[in-house]
Motif scaffolding. Structure first.
Motif, short mmCIF file in Angstrom:
data_model
loop_
_atom_site.label_atom_id
_atom_site.label_comp_id
_atom_site.label_asym_id
_atom_site.label_seq_id
_atom_site.Cartn_x
_atom_site.Cartn_y
_atom_site.Cartn_z
N SER A 34 0.86 -1.18 0.00
CA SER A 34 0.00 0.00 0.00
C SER A 34 0.90 1.23 0.00
CB SER A 34 -0.94 0.01 1.20
OG SER A 34 -0.21 0.02 2.39
N ILE A 35 0.57 2.17 -0.86
CA ILE A 35 1.37 3.37 -1.02
C ILE A 35 0.82 4.43 -0.05
CG2 ILE A 35 2.10 5.16 -2.65
CD1 ILE A 35 1.61 3.05 -4.87
N GLY A 76 10.44 11.72 -7.41
CA GLY A 76 10.92 11.90 -6.04
C GLY A 76 10.93 10.60 -5.26
N THR A 77 11.16 10.71 -3.96
CA THR A 77 11.21 9.55 -3.08
C THR A 77 9.93 9.49 -2.25
OG1 THR A 77 13.61 9.78 -2.95
CG2 THR A 77 12.57 8.41 -1.29
N TYR A 78 9.36 8.30 -2.18
CA TYR A 78 8.10 8.08 -1.47
C TYR A 78 8.22 6.83 -0.60
CZ TYR A 78 6.25 11.36 -4.90
OH TYR A 78 6.03 12.47 -5.68
N LYS A 79 7.20 6.60 0.22
CA LYS A 79 7.17 5.42 1.09
C LYS A 79 5.98 4.54 0.74
CE LYS A 79 9.50 7.50 4.96
NZ LYS A 79 10.35 6.78 5.83
N VAL A 109 4.63 -5.98 9.35
CA VAL A 109 4.45 -4.88 8.41
C VAL A 109 5.74 -4.08 8.39
CG1 VAL A 109 3.10 -2.82 7.87
CG2 VAL A 109 1.99 -4.78 8.93
N THR A 110 6.19 -3.70 7.21
CA THR A 110 7.38 -2.87 7.09
C THR A 110 7.12 -1.74 6.12
OG1 THR A 110 9.76 -2.88 6.72
CG2 THR A 110 8.43 -4.20 5.23
N GLU A 111 7.88 -0.68 6.32
CA GLU A 111 7.79 0.45 5.41
C GLU A 111 9.07 0.49 4.59
OE1 GLU A 111 7.34 4.61 6.79
OE2 GLU A 111 5.22 4.10 6.93
#
Length: 148
Positions: free
Chosen positions: A116-117, A125-128, A138-140
């Motif tokens: 899931s974004i 750019g940079t996102y998680k 669960v990890t990011e």
């Protein structure tokens, strides 16, 4: 009467649980419908062995998940997207694109439904993104959107 559940039964318990129910409920419903078996000493021993094997499998799976999490956190995954001259993306980055990038760059096959974004991705750019491996794992991870 004590029975060992073979399947999950609503309002009673989950598979491989030892529960106490009334004799009639066990003999007339649970056992004939193959939802449970009687808790004899031999069946209890088989349940114990089954739970040991299940615990070993879960420990191995947890070790593998931790290995994957470590690899994902090492460096950001790069996701390519078509962009205009101003750096805006045509459309947006999806979990399918992230899953493919992880497969190609890290070598792990992760189901896109588990990704899931966090933010809407419309620019470079940079996102998680958050990945749910199940069982509370669960990890990011970070991913970088680059122009193609």
């Amino acid at each position: 009467m004590q029975v060992i559940l073979i399947q999950d039964v609503d309002n009673l318990g989950g598979s491989s649980e030892l529960v106490t129910v009334k004799n009639g409920y066990a003999r007339n419903y649970l056992i004939p419908q193959k939802f449970a078996i009687e808790a004899t000493p031999s069946n209890l021993k088989q349940l114990e062995e089954k739970l040991k094997v299940k615990a070993k499998k879960e420990a191995a799976m947890l070790a593998e998940i931790n290995k994957v999490i470590g690899k994902l956190k090492e460096s950001a995954v790069k996701v390519g997207a078509k962009t205009g001259t101003s750096g805006k993306i045509f459309g947006s980055v999806t979990s399918l694109q992230i899953a493919r990038a992880i497969r190609d760059q890290k070598g792990y096959e992760i189901d896109r439904k588990r990704i899931s974004i966090v933010d809407e991705v419309k620019e470079l750019g940079t996102y998680k993104a958050s990945i749910d491996f199940g069982n509370g794992n669960v990890t990011e991870m970070e991913f970088e959107v680059i122009g193609e």
